[in-house]
Design a protein around this motif. Structure first.
Motif, PDB file in Angstrom:
ATOM      1  N   ALA A  71      32.953  26.255 -48.584  1.00 32.55           N
ATOM      2  CA  ALA A  71      32.151  25.067 -48.873  1.00 32.55           C
ATOM      3  C   ALA A  71      32.865  24.183 -49.895  1.00 32.55           C
ATOM      4  CB  ALA A  71      30.781  25.483 -49.411  1.00 32.55           C
ATOM      5  N   VAL A  74      29.656  24.581 -54.474  1.00 26.57           N
ATOM      6  CA  VAL A  74      28.625  25.614 -54.546  1.00 26.57           C
ATOM      7  C   VAL A  74      27.798  25.345 -55.795  1.00 26.57           C
ATOM      8  CG1 VAL A  74      28.139  28.083 -54.621  1.00 26.57           C
ATOM      9  CG2 VAL A  74      30.210  27.254 -53.468  1.00 26.57           C
ATOM     10  N   THR A  84      28.151  32.235 -50.989  1.00 22.64           N
ATOM     11  CA  THR A  84      28.768  31.283 -50.077  1.00 22.64           C
ATOM     12  C   THR A  84      29.710  32.064 -49.156  1.00 22.64           C
ATOM     13  OG1 THR A  84      30.010  29.197 -49.912  1.00 22.64           O
ATOM     14  CG2 THR A  84      30.724  30.731 -51.622  1.00 22.64           C
TER      15      THR A  84
END
Length: 295
Positions: A71, A74, A84
């Motif tokens: 990602a 986070v 994640t």
């Protein structure tokens, strides 16, 4: 598995001088991911197969990592563990069977340089991999971030908010070989933000002055509270009733406590909100619109 590493230089390499891990074991009584990673890191700490600041794999297991996807950011608050998931391609020698329970792999993230990271985090479980060819597999594994760790060696500090880098680890219990690869991309680990707004008086006569107050705050990972984020540019925005679009009226900065206060003329019914664009350490956030009835 959740890793915390305090590091020092040993022969110019990465040395992990402190390591705390949960005492989890494989469900079938066999080798655990926790035990394996602890062994690998201890091996590198000893200088037998020292880490270096390079994007190439380090170690004696014939694997490499690519297409590492994590990602972009986070958000971590003050209470809950955040997980994640990372996907990557593992390229390996033809004699390595990623479906073997003795072969484990997983993603890591580290803060700072590969030579001197000030924190390293991983998942509580290894990645799951699926063979695509005889020498490649696609893998997906967790990275767990817990702001409520009480052990000093595991604690997440406010100063560690910002850019973290990706790494991949693989190990084979049978051959006792392992490899780590740094420089596999990056993510922002951010202190979660909150933003409030209140427009008053409500209702208000057309043409009269509205006072709009609010506060921008962000998570403190050290005392587990939210505190004002000072000196930040925040936009006051308005959305007319029946519209879906906010228009910026003005930009102001938060004061020494994170508070916001400004005035504007009331013209038509609609919603007022504050909106913060975010920084590398703190995510963007917009307050829920406060509706004002104009008489």
């Amino acid at each position: 598995m959740h890793l915390r590493a305090t590091v020092a230089a040993v022969s110019g390499a990465l040395a992990l001088s402190a390591l705390a891990l949960p005492a989890a074991h494989a469900a079938d009584g066999g080798p655990s991911y926790r035990d394996g990673v602890a062994r690998v890191l201890a091996q590198h700490t000893s200088g037998k197969a020292a880490f270096a600041a390079t994007a190439a794999p380090i170690g004696d297991l014939d694997v490499s990592f690519s297409d590492f996807k994590i990602a972009k950011a986070v958000k971590v608050g003050t209470t809950n563990k955040v997980t994640t998931y990372v996907t990557y391609t593992l390229t390996h020698a033809a004699d390595i069977d990623v479906s073997d329970s003795n072969v484990l792999t997983g993603p890591l993230i580290y803060r700072g340089s590969a030579d001197y990271p000030d924190n390293v985090l991983g998942g509580e479980a290894p990645a799951t991999c699926v063979d695509k060819t005889a020498t490649t597999a696609t893998c997906k594994g967790p990275v767990d971030i817990n702001p409520r760790e009480t052990d000093t060696d595991l604690k997440l500090f406010n100063a560690q908010a910002g850019t973290w880098h990706g790494a991949g680890l693989a190990l084979d219990f049978d051959s006792e070989k392992s490899a780590v690869q740094f420089g596999l991309g990056s993510t922002l680990v951010q202190r979660n933000s909150q933003l409030t707004v209140n427009a008053a008086p409500e209702p208000v006569k057309k043409g009269n002055t509205l006072t709009v107050t609010g506060k921008l705050s962000r998570a403190n990972w050290e005392d587990h509270k939210y505190h004002g984020y000072t000196g930040q540019a925040v936009k006051l925005q308005f959305r007319k009733k029946g519209s879906s679009t906010y228009t910026t009226l003005k930009t102001l900065k938060t004061d020494s406590t994170g508070a916001l206060k400004t005035t504007t003329k009331a013209t038509v019914d609609g919603y007022y909100r504050y909106s913060f664009a975010g920084t590398t350490t703190t995510p963007a956030v917009s307050a829920a619109g406060d509706f004002v009835d104009v008489k």
